[in-house]
Write an enzyme that holds these catalytic residues in place. Structure first.
Site, PDB file in Angstrom:
ATOM      1  CG  HIS A 168      -2.020   1.014   1.143  1.00  0.00           C
ATOM      2  ND1 HIS A 168      -1.833   2.356   1.410  1.00  0.00           N
ATOM      3  CD2 HIS A 168      -3.326   0.889   0.786  1.00  0.00           C
ATOM      4  CE1 HIS A 168      -2.974   3.003   1.247  1.00  0.00           C
ATOM      5  NE2 HIS A 168      -3.893   2.139   0.866  1.00  0.00           N
ATOM      6  CG  ASP A 194      -7.342  -3.573  -2.542  1.00  0.00           C
ATOM      7  OD1 ASP A 194      -8.393  -3.005  -2.180  1.00  0.00           O
ATOM      8  OD2 ASP A 194      -6.417  -2.971  -3.132  1.00  0.00           O
TER       9      ASP A 194
END
Length: 374
Positions: free
Chosen positions: A259, A310
């Site tokens: 991320h 995710d």
């Protein structure tokens, strides 16, 4: 709070602007509340109210919100007719984006930038978009449309409208946790897009559409389908190390890992993972979870990178039997409350967001006539 002209965001994480909506620095917090506590003790609708208004709702405020959502959930016949005419190959996110434009036509306010008007609009969107998404999903499969149920939460109704099955308490709670965890995340690209539009004094629906256009991008809305693909490609835990290594020889990263903000672990992924496993166990898909854990170990061995939100989010929605085409629209439904909060906050700035660029083109050049150019 009065805001100065927001500064331009950049790839090295320079501040975009001040905000009182959320903080990422020392753990993710919405309006000062740790997401760990919100996931454990709250509901998505409470969090939606918190993100937009700044405080958790009272019993009376929650009752008003529930009543408005129930009243606003009835779709106009013209909207249903439009849904029936959409080509089957149209992506669900594009359908949802156009639906916002249609809803905006019937949702005009005298002062659309006023916080009260924004709250009215977001309530209508929260009420109607799940119905529109479910109508599109079910009509395309020849299934009958359903009505919401008073005995289910917002997350439970979302699952009911899409699948036609009463969700278990585990599934309902897991979906609620997902909606809470995706409701706000500071200046994500879609929020920046929405704030730029808000800064021009455009209406709220235009800001929502801008956010949806940004969230549609694969680098923001999440690699949901690719995550399911790699889980299926690996197939068994013993194959994870070999396949992960082979994929990383061709590509920089495995979908669902790394991320841009979190340098260690994504706290949202850590919170959602236990819910994901409970739903997998209930759905008889623990083998897929074992594959996912093996992939996590393999990625760590190769790159020392941990999963982003995710990674468990895509698995959770997959275990709930939702098509990958719905992953981003569900993300949008929760993230709209963030755009509403940032839209209201941006109205306090006296100027539009107007970043400057650094020119990188050719130097000064003398003009040549068409004849001289040959």
């Amino acid at each position: 709070m009065t805001h100065d002209l927001p500064k331009m965001a950049s790839t090295n994480g320079m501040p975009f602007s001040e905000t009182a909506v959320s903080a990422i620095g020392e753990g993710l917090r919405y309006r000062g509340y740790a997401i760990e506590e919100l996931v454990e003790y709250s509901t998505f609708l409470e969090v939606a109210f918190l993100v937009v208004h700044g405080d958790l709702p009272s019993h009376e405020q929650m009752a008003d919100l529930q009543a408005i959502l129930t009243e606003a959930s009835i779709l106009e016949p013209d909207l249903l007719t439009w849904v029936e005419q959409i080509p089957l190959n149209a992506p669900a996110i594009d359908v949802l984006r156009t639906a916002v434009s249609l809803i905006a036509l019937a949702d005009a306010h005298d002062d659309e930038s006023h916080p009260g008007a924004v709250w009215d609009s977001i309530q209508r969107l929260l009420a109607q978009l799940p119905f529109l998404m479910a109508a599109r999903y079910r009509l395309a499969r020849g299934l009958e449309l359903l009505e919401s149920r008073d005995d289910l939460s917002y997350a439970g109704n979302l699952l009911w409208l899409l699948t036609g099955r009463e969700p278990s308490a585990t599934a309902e709670r897991a979906c609620d946790a997902l909606l809470i965890l995706t409701a706000e995340h500071e200046f994500a690209p879609s929020t920046c897009a929405a704030r730029v539009v808000a800064s021009t004094r455009a209406d709220f629906h235009s800001a929502v559409i801008a956010g949806m256009c940004a969230i549609k991008g694969a680098w923001h809305g999440g690699p949901g389908r690719q995550i399911i693909d790699i889980l299926q490609a690996v197939g068994r835990p013993e194959s994870a190390q070999t396949i992960v290594r082979a994929v990383l020889e061709q590509y920089e990263r495995i979908p669902g890992f790394w991320h841009r903000v979190y340098k260690t672990s994504d706290p949202r992924a850590e919170l959602l993972a236990p819910f994901c496993r409970k739903v997998a166990e209930e759905a008889g898909r623990l083998r897929t979870e074992d594959v996912a854990m093996a992939i996590e170990s393999a990625v760590w061995d190769e790159q020392q990178v941990l999963p982003s939100l995710d990674w468990p989010a895509a698995r959770l929605l997959h275990y709930l039997d939702l098509d990958a085409d719905l992953f981003v629209p569900i993300f949008v439904i929760s993230r709209m409350v963030s755009w509403a909060a940032h839209y209201i906050e941006q109205q306090q700035s006296p100027q539009p967001i107007r970043p400057r660029g650094v020119y990188a083109g050719p130097p000064n050049r003398p003009f040549e006539s068409l004849d001289e150019r040959g």
